[in-house]
Design a protein around this motif. Sequence first.
Motif, PDB file in Angstrom:
ATOM      1  N   MET A   1       0.799  -1.209   0.000  1.00 17.52           N
ATOM      2  CA  MET A   1       0.000   0.000   0.000  1.00 17.52           C
ATOM      3  C   MET A   1       0.837   1.267   0.000  1.00 17.52           C
ATOM      4  O   MET A   1       0.393   2.286  -0.463  1.00 17.52           O
ATOM      5  CB  MET A   1      -0.928   0.033   1.234  1.00 17.52           C
ATOM      6  CG  MET A   1      -2.104  -0.872   1.110  1.00 17.52           C
ATOM      7  SD  MET A   1      -3.406   0.052   0.357  1.00 17.52           S
ATOM      8  CE  MET A   1      -4.787  -0.779   0.991  1.00 17.52           C
ATOM      9  N   THR A   2       2.078   1.177   0.513  1.00 22.03           N
ATOM     10  CA  THR A   2       2.923   2.358   0.572  1.00 22.03           C
ATOM     11  C   THR A   2       3.175   2.906  -0.824  1.00 22.03           C
ATOM     12  O   THR A   2       3.121   4.103  -1.042  1.00 22.03           O
ATOM     13  CB  THR A   2       4.262   2.033   1.269  1.00 22.03           C
ATOM     14  OG1 THR A   2       3.976   1.517   2.565  1.00 22.03           O
ATOM     15  CG2 THR A   2       5.118   3.273   1.397  1.00 22.03           C
TER      16      THR A   2
ATOM     17  N   THR B   1       1.301   2.771  -3.464  1.00 28.70           N
ATOM     18  CA  THR B   1       0.096   3.431  -3.944  1.00 28.70           C
ATOM     19  C   THR B   1      -0.059   4.798  -3.296  1.00 28.70           C
ATOM     20  O   THR B   1      -0.341   5.785  -3.974  1.00 28.70           O
ATOM     21  CB  THR B   1      -1.143   2.561  -3.644  1.00 28.70           C
ATOM     22  OG1 THR B   1      -0.938   1.281  -4.242  1.00 28.70           O
ATOM     23  CG2 THR B   1      -2.388   3.189  -4.202  1.00 28.70           C
ATOM     24  N   ARG B   2       0.172   4.874  -1.989  1.00 28.23           N
ATOM     25  CA  ARG B   2       0.071   6.155  -1.275  1.00 28.23           C
ATOM     26  C   ARG B   2       1.153   7.113  -1.773  1.00 28.23           C
ATOM     27  O   ARG B   2       0.891   8.292  -2.015  1.00 28.23           O
ATOM     28  CB  ARG B   2       0.201   5.931   0.223  1.00 28.23           C
ATOM     29  CG  ARG B   2       0.083   7.207   1.010  1.00 28.23           C
ATOM     30  CD  ARG B   2       0.056   6.930   2.496  1.00 28.23           C
ATOM     31  NE  ARG B   2      -0.014   8.181   3.203  1.00 28.23           N
ATOM     32  CZ  ARG B   2       0.717   8.493   4.237  1.00 28.23           C
ATOM     33  NH1 ARG B   2       1.568   7.621   4.738  1.00 28.23           N
ATOM     34  NH2 ARG B   2       0.599   9.660   4.819  1.00 28.23           N
ATOM     35  N   ASP B   3       2.371   6.608  -1.933  1.00 29.74           N
ATOM     36  CA  ASP B   3       3.464   7.432  -2.440  1.00 29.74           C
ATOM     37  C   ASP B   3       3.169   7.909  -3.857  1.00 29.74           C
ATOM     38  O   ASP B   3       3.472   9.053  -4.204  1.00 29.74           O
ATOM     39  CB  ASP B   3       4.787   6.660  -2.412  1.00 29.74           C
ATOM     40  CG  ASP B   3       5.333   6.480  -0.999  1.00 29.74           C
ATOM     41  OD1 ASP B   3       4.833   7.156  -0.071  1.00 29.74           O
ATOM     42  OD2 ASP B   3       6.249   5.645  -0.834  1.00 29.74           O
TER      43      ASP B   3
ATOM     44  N   ARG C   1       0.178   8.376  -5.210  1.00 27.66           N
ATOM     45  CA  ARG C   1      -0.871   9.410  -5.125  1.00 27.66           C
ATOM     46  C   ARG C   1      -0.286  10.735  -4.651  1.00 27.66           C
ATOM     47  O   ARG C   1      -0.631  11.800  -5.160  1.00 27.66           O
ATOM     48  CB  ARG C   1      -1.999   8.961  -4.202  1.00 27.66           C
ATOM     49  CG  ARG C   1      -2.941   7.942  -4.819  1.00 27.66           C
ATOM     50  CD  ARG C   1      -4.221   7.772  -4.029  1.00 27.66           C
ATOM     51  NE  ARG C   1      -4.026   7.633  -2.598  1.00 27.66           N
ATOM     52  CZ  ARG C   1      -3.958   6.475  -1.926  1.00 27.66           C
ATOM     53  NH1 ARG C   1      -4.116   5.347  -2.584  1.00 27.66           N
ATOM     54  NH2 ARG C   1      -3.774   6.450  -0.627  1.00 27.66           N
ATOM     55  N   ARG C   2       0.613  10.654  -3.670  1.00 26.43           N
ATOM     56  CA  ARG C   2       1.243  11.869  -3.135  1.00 26.43           C
ATOM     57  C   ARG C   2       2.080  12.554  -4.227  1.00 26.43           C
ATOM     58  O   ARG C   2       2.018  13.766  -4.399  1.00 26.43           O
ATOM     59  CB  ARG C   2       2.103  11.511  -1.924  1.00 26.43           C
ATOM     60  CG  ARG C   2       2.758  12.691  -1.274  1.00 26.43           C
ATOM     61  CD  ARG C   2       3.342  12.303   0.092  1.00 26.43           C
ATOM     62  NE  ARG C   2       4.132  13.360   0.656  1.00 26.43           N
ATOM     63  CZ  ARG C   2       3.663  14.485   1.170  1.00 26.43           C
ATOM     64  NH1 ARG C   2       2.367  14.704   1.188  1.00 26.43           N
ATOM     65  NH2 ARG C   2       4.478  15.400   1.660  1.00 26.43           N
TER      66      ARG C   2
ATOM     67  N   GLU D   1       1.694  12.289  -7.459  1.00 27.23           N
ATOM     68  CA  GLU D   1       0.780  12.824  -8.472  1.00 27.23           C
ATOM     69  C   GLU D   1       0.144  14.127  -7.998  1.00 27.23           C
ATOM     70  O   GLU D   1       0.007  15.083  -8.764  1.00 27.23           O
ATOM     71  CB  GLU D   1      -0.295  11.782  -8.817  1.00 27.23           C
ATOM     72  CG  GLU D   1      -1.351  12.274  -9.792  1.00 27.23           C
ATOM     73  CD  GLU D   1      -0.813  12.761 -11.136  1.00 27.23           C
ATOM     74  OE1 GLU D   1      -1.531  13.532 -11.803  1.00 27.23           O
ATOM     75  OE2 GLU D   1       0.314  12.400 -11.529  1.00 27.23           O
ATOM     76  N   SER D   2      -0.232  14.207  -6.726  1.00 26.16           N
ATOM     77  CA  SER D   2      -0.781  15.455  -6.176  1.00 26.16           C
ATOM     78  C   SER D   2       0.255  16.574  -6.257  1.00 26.16           C
ATOM     79  O   SER D   2      -0.060  17.698  -6.665  1.00 26.16           O
ATOM     80  CB  SER D   2      -1.204  15.278  -4.716  1.00 26.16           C
ATOM     81  OG  SER D   2      -2.304  14.422  -4.619  1.00 26.16           O
TER      82      SER D   2
ATOM     83  N   HIS E   1       2.565  20.090   0.920  1.00 22.81           N
ATOM     84  CA  HIS E   1       3.600  19.708  -0.047  1.00 22.81           C
ATOM     85  C   HIS E   1       4.723  20.734  -0.143  1.00 22.81           C
ATOM     86  O   HIS E   1       5.887  20.368  -0.300  1.00 22.81           O
ATOM     87  CB  HIS E   1       3.001  19.511  -1.446  1.00 22.81           C
ATOM     88  CG  HIS E   1       2.371  18.172  -1.640  1.00 22.81           C
ATOM     89  ND1 HIS E   1       3.097  17.033  -1.859  1.00 22.81           N
ATOM     90  CD2 HIS E   1       1.070  17.806  -1.656  1.00 22.81           C
ATOM     91  CE1 HIS E   1       2.273  16.007  -1.999  1.00 22.81           C
ATOM     92  NE2 HIS E   1       1.039  16.449  -1.889  1.00 22.81           N
TER      93      HIS E   1
END
Length: 175
Positions: A1-2, A4-6, A8-9, A11-12, A51
């Motif tokens: 899951m890390t 995926t979270r990384d 998404r972060r 991409e944001s 960010h």
Amino acid sequence: MTGTRDARRAESARRILLAAQEEFAEHGFEGATIRSIADRAGVHASLVMQHYGTKAALFRNAVQLPPGEAGVASQHLADVLDARLGELPPETLALVRSMLTVPEAEATMRDFLQERVENLERSFDGPDAQARALLAVSTVLGLTIGRHFLKLPAFEQITHEELVKTAGALLAGEG
């Protein structure tokens, strides 16, 4: 899951940076707001701050050229030349006019130009990257002074488009 979270972060952060570049380009530093950048990026304003910390830090990131991408640097130089050889905004005229006589203006201009050299240097490849960046920034400054302050007659004898094209080719190492 890390992962995926990384992802998404990341991409944001990328969307925020692109939105910031567009907002700063359209409205300048003073006119752009964290909220307008967040809205454009499709995120909450607090995520922009998370960010990048501050508007100034986001601006510093937004104006950096991508490292090692000479094509981007060449296009950037062409855009800068086009702007500096056209009509200058009053604040730019005041800063350049004052840089040799007012210590605060001198310091502001030196810091700005040094940042431009470092930014360009990162986008050039090769052992001469710093020298090429320094020459590019100095050339643009010289053209700005020659055109707007010394009003060299030669500027009236060549079209704006031809001058930008030729100077861009020289700065890109094509001339």
